[in-house]
Write a protein that holds these residues in place. Sequence first.
Motif, PDB file in Angstrom:
ATOM      1  N   ASP A 237       0.872  -1.062   0.000  1.00  0.00           N
ATOM      2  CA  ASP A 237       0.310   0.115  -0.053  1.00  0.00           C
ATOM      3  C   ASP A 237       0.732   1.415   0.269  1.00  0.00           C
ATOM      4  OD1 ASP A 237      -2.252  -2.020   0.110  1.00  0.00           O
ATOM      5  OD2 ASP A 237      -2.579  -1.688   1.883  1.00  0.00           O
ATOM      6  N   GLY A 238       2.164   0.790   0.474  1.00  0.00           N
ATOM      7  CA  GLY A 238       3.026   2.664   0.400  1.00  0.00           C
ATOM      8  C   GLY A 238       3.177   2.579  -1.240  1.00  0.00           C
ATOM      9  N   ARG A 239       2.960   1.751  -1.822  1.00  0.00           N
ATOM     10  CA  ARG A 239       3.477   2.759  -3.397  1.00  0.00           C
ATOM     11  C   ARG A 239       2.312   3.806  -3.728  1.00  0.00           C
ATOM     12  NH1 ARG A 239       5.192   0.162  -8.070  1.00  0.00           N
ATOM     13  NH2 ARG A 239       4.741  -2.261  -7.076  1.00  0.00           N
ATOM     14  N   ASN A 240       2.011   4.376  -3.458  1.00  0.00           N
ATOM     15  CA  ASN A 240       0.801   5.580  -4.066  1.00  0.00           C
ATOM     16  C   ASN A 240       1.640   7.136  -2.863  1.00  0.00           C
ATOM     17  OD1 ASN A 240      -0.688   7.172  -5.348  1.00  0.00           O
ATOM     18  ND2 ASN A 240      -1.760   7.002  -3.549  1.00  0.00           N
ATOM     19  N   ALA A 241       1.801   6.277  -1.540  1.00  0.00           N
ATOM     20  CA  ALA A 241       1.511   6.820  -0.413  1.00  0.00           C
ATOM     21  C   ALA A 241       2.943   7.490  -0.533  1.00  0.00           C
ATOM     22  CB  ALA A 241       0.982   7.004   0.862  1.00  0.00           C
ATOM     23  N   ASN A 242       4.209   7.053  -0.930  1.00  0.00           N
ATOM     24  CA  ASN A 242       5.366   7.495  -0.383  1.00  0.00           C
ATOM     25  C   ASN A 242       6.773   7.029  -1.750  1.00  0.00           C
ATOM     26  OD1 ASN A 242       5.296   6.626   3.175  1.00  0.00           O
ATOM     27  ND2 ASN A 242       5.257   4.195   2.574  1.00  0.00           N
ATOM     28  N   PHE A 243       5.158   7.607  -2.594  1.00  0.00           N
ATOM     29  CA  PHE A 243       6.137   7.500  -4.084  1.00  0.00           C
ATOM     30  C   PHE A 243       7.227   8.151  -4.162  1.00  0.00           C
ATOM     31  CE2 PHE A 243       6.704   8.303  -8.351  1.00  0.00           C
ATOM     32  CZ  PHE A 243       7.322   7.593  -8.213  1.00  0.00           C
ATOM     33  N   GLY A 244       6.761  10.666  -3.355  1.00  0.00           N
ATOM     34  CA  GLY A 244       7.104  11.514  -3.315  1.00  0.00           C
ATOM     35  C   GLY A 244       8.672  10.905  -2.248  1.00  0.00           C
ATOM     36  N   MET A 245       8.599  10.492  -1.795  1.00  0.00           N
ATOM     37  CA  MET A 245       9.622  10.203  -0.625  1.00  0.00           C
ATOM     38  C   MET A 245      10.868   8.691  -0.951  1.00  0.00           C
ATOM     39  SD  MET A 245       8.750   9.829   3.812  1.00  0.00           S
ATOM     40  CE  MET A 245       7.664   8.514   3.173  1.00  0.00           C
ATOM     41  N   PHE A 246      10.511   8.059  -1.775  1.00  0.00           N
ATOM     42  CA  PHE A 246      10.973   7.406  -3.016  1.00  0.00           C
ATOM     43  C   PHE A 246      11.599   8.079  -3.959  1.00  0.00           C
ATOM     44  CE2 PHE A 246      11.156   4.534  -6.616  1.00  0.00           C
ATOM     45  CZ  PHE A 246      11.846   3.437  -5.756  1.00  0.00           C
ATOM     46  N   ALA A 247      10.795   8.876  -4.781  1.00  0.00           N
ATOM     47  CA  ALA A 247      11.614   9.639  -5.535  1.00  0.00           C
ATOM     48  C   ALA A 247      12.699  10.585  -4.829  1.00  0.00           C
ATOM     49  CB  ALA A 247      10.507  10.151  -6.313  1.00  0.00           C
ATOM     50  N   ALA A 248      12.271  11.248  -4.372  1.00  0.00           N
ATOM     51  CA  ALA A 248      13.855  11.899  -3.436  1.00  0.00           C
ATOM     52  C   ALA A 248      14.693  11.019  -2.888  1.00  0.00           C
ATOM     53  CB  ALA A 248      12.945  13.098  -1.687  1.00  0.00           C
ATOM     54  N   ALA A 249      14.091   9.659  -2.473  1.00  0.00           N
ATOM     55  CA  ALA A 249      15.232   9.005  -2.112  1.00  0.00           C
ATOM     56  C   ALA A 249      16.239   8.510  -2.950  1.00  0.00           C
ATOM     57  CB  ALA A 249      15.114   7.886  -0.802  1.00  0.00           C
ATOM     58  N   THR A 250      16.053   8.443  -4.028  1.00  0.00           N
ATOM     59  CA  THR A 250      16.285   8.435  -5.439  1.00  0.00           C
ATOM     60  C   THR A 250      17.525   9.245  -6.150  1.00  0.00           C
ATOM     61  OG1 THR A 250      14.192   6.833  -6.471  1.00  0.00           O
ATOM     62  CG2 THR A 250      16.543   7.079  -8.133  1.00  0.00           C
ATOM     63  N   LEU A 251      17.074  10.072  -6.158  1.00  0.00           N
ATOM     64  CA  LEU A 251      18.024  11.662  -6.257  1.00  0.00           C
ATOM     65  C   LEU A 251      19.235  10.713  -5.508  1.00  0.00           C
ATOM     66  CD1 LEU A 251      15.800  14.268  -7.111  1.00  0.00           C
ATOM     67  CD2 LEU A 251      16.496  13.124  -8.774  1.00  0.00           C
ATOM     68  N   ILE A 252      18.819  11.369  -3.921  1.00  0.00           N
ATOM     69  CA  ILE A 252      19.998  11.066  -2.920  1.00  0.00           C
ATOM     70  C   ILE A 252      21.121  10.317  -3.184  1.00  0.00           C
ATOM     71  CG2 ILE A 252      20.612  11.114  -0.861  1.00  0.00           C
ATOM     72  CD1 ILE A 252      17.850  12.563   0.319  1.00  0.00           C
ATOM     73  N   THR A 253      20.574   8.801  -3.431  1.00  0.00           N
ATOM     74  CA  THR A 253      20.961   7.174  -3.641  1.00  0.00           C
ATOM     75  C   THR A 253      22.167   7.912  -4.815  1.00  0.00           C
ATOM     76  OG1 THR A 253      19.176   6.209  -2.576  1.00  0.00           O
ATOM     77  CG2 THR A 253      20.887   5.347  -4.068  1.00  0.00           C
ATOM     78  N   ALA A 254      21.900   8.409  -5.831  1.00  0.00           N
ATOM     79  CA  ALA A 254      23.017   8.629  -6.838  1.00  0.00           C
ATOM     80  C   ALA A 254      23.932   9.784  -6.524  1.00  0.00           C
ATOM     81  CB  ALA A 254      21.939   9.095  -7.835  1.00  0.00           C
ATOM     82  N   ILE A 255      23.581  10.406  -5.692  1.00  0.00           N
ATOM     83  CA  ILE A 255      25.137  11.238  -4.845  1.00  0.00           C
ATOM     84  C   ILE A 255      26.260  10.321  -4.667  1.00  0.00           C
ATOM     85  CG2 ILE A 255      26.073  12.520  -2.755  1.00  0.00           C
ATOM     86  CD1 ILE A 255      22.841  13.495  -2.675  1.00  0.00           C
ATOM     87  N   PRO A 256      25.896   8.729  -3.829  1.00  0.00           N
ATOM     88  CA  PRO A 256      27.375   8.530  -3.873  1.00  0.00           C
ATOM     89  C   PRO A 256      28.548   7.905  -5.081  1.00  0.00           C
ATOM     90  CG  PRO A 256      25.662   7.631  -2.221  1.00  0.00           C
ATOM     91  CD  PRO A 256      25.167   8.605  -3.206  1.00  0.00           C
ATOM     92  N   THR A 257      27.447   7.229  -5.497  1.00  0.00           N
ATOM     93  CA  THR A 257      28.004   7.279  -7.084  1.00  0.00           C
ATOM     94  C   THR A 257      28.468   7.400  -8.139  1.00  0.00           C
ATOM     95  OG1 THR A 257      26.040   4.874  -6.742  1.00  0.00           O
ATOM     96  CG2 THR A 257      26.572   5.355  -9.213  1.00  0.00           C
ATOM     97  N   VAL A 258      28.200   8.942  -8.157  1.00  0.00           N
ATOM     98  CA  VAL A 258      28.193  10.295  -8.964  1.00  0.00           C
ATOM     99  C   VAL A 258      29.491  10.409  -8.159  1.00  0.00           C
ATOM    100  CG1 VAL A 258      28.089  12.158  -9.674  1.00  0.00           C
ATOM    101  CG2 VAL A 258      26.096  10.467  -9.997  1.00  0.00           C
ATOM    102  N   SER A 259      29.670  10.887  -6.936  1.00  0.00           N
ATOM    103  CA  SER A 259      30.407  11.350  -6.837  1.00  0.00           C
ATOM    104  C   SER A 259      32.350  10.200  -6.712  1.00  0.00           C
ATOM    105  CB  SER A 259      30.195  11.991  -5.206  1.00  0.00           C
ATOM    106  OG  SER A 259      29.669  12.295  -4.605  1.00  0.00           O
ATOM    107  N   VAL A 260      31.284   9.429  -6.233  1.00  0.00           N
ATOM    108  CA  VAL A 260      32.918   7.967  -7.189  1.00  0.00           C
ATOM    109  C   VAL A 260      32.692   7.789  -8.253  1.00  0.00           C
ATOM    110  CG1 VAL A 260      33.729   5.854  -6.873  1.00  0.00           C
ATOM    111  CG2 VAL A 260      31.993   6.077  -4.899  1.00  0.00           C
ATOM    112  N   PHE A 261      32.088   7.804  -8.941  1.00  0.00           N
ATOM    113  CA  PHE A 261      32.858   8.512 -10.452  1.00  0.00           C
ATOM    114  C   PHE A 261      33.448   9.260 -10.792  1.00  0.00           C
ATOM    115  CE2 PHE A 261      31.869  10.040 -14.953  1.00  0.00           C
ATOM    116  CZ  PHE A 261      32.308   9.232 -15.517  1.00  0.00           C
TER     117      PHE A 261
END
Length: 279
Positions: A237-261
């Motif tokens: 049930d969290g797919r709809n309610a938490n999608f905004g937080m999930f999208a924000a988490a996705t952007l933050i998750t990309a930071i370590p990978t881009v930094s290492v690259f």
Amino acid sequence: MKLALRHAFVLLVCAFALFPILFVVSAAINPLGTLASSDLVPNGASFDNFAKLFSSDTYPFGRWVFNSVFIALASSSASLLLSMFAAYAFSRMRFAGRRVGLLALLLIQMFPQFLAIVTIFMIFTRVSELYPAFGFNTTWGILLLYLGGALGVNTWLMKGFLDTIPKELDESATVDGATHAQVFWKIIMPLVTPILAVTALLAFIGTMSEFLMANIFLRDTESKTLAVGMYGMIAGDGRNANFGMFAAATLITAIPTVSVFLWLQKFIVSGLTAGAVKG
């Protein structure tokens, strides 16, 4: 006409590549924070989803980030070192079982680690009873699990690169009194910087995005990695309610990978442009 078609094709490819990124950014800054309200152009803009992400008691996102970055850095560093040791031995030394060992590493990689999940699960069940610090829901346990498959492709990749380095460099250093350790650290290692950077980057990205094994062995909320924790945010049930937080988490998750690259990029470029002999 041909030039216009080429430009149109390039723009189409760029649009196709940028669309998912723009949608995630739009969903992350959407104040409503639901999947149903997400659109390419948001109705408003706020950082509420980011604030909820770090203040949520249900989803310890900060802990997940720390777990993932620590495990990825430790696993990639250890696997890089082990693979480099093995590649140096296979490339520079001749010993009984060398060819069989290389073929064994190649054949083992044909079978994914997940095929042995039942056996590994039983082993970890016993390890959790005897050594809880290396069992289920522990950082060291998942590190041991990842290091179990550290050799293989990386060893073959590094060996191929080491084979291109003239052995005369090793022989010259040996004549001058250098030991195998000195040859390895002071002569070989500086020359293989590009392949080390590429291998480290691939290992880091692979560990950061690994989900199957981590989802089975990390069930405690505090011990989860980003991939496992973020999956739990949109499961059921969290797919709809938490999608905004999930999208924000996705952007933050990309930071370590881009930094290492970006950090490893300079080593790749400098290693490719630098020569072994300066005249």
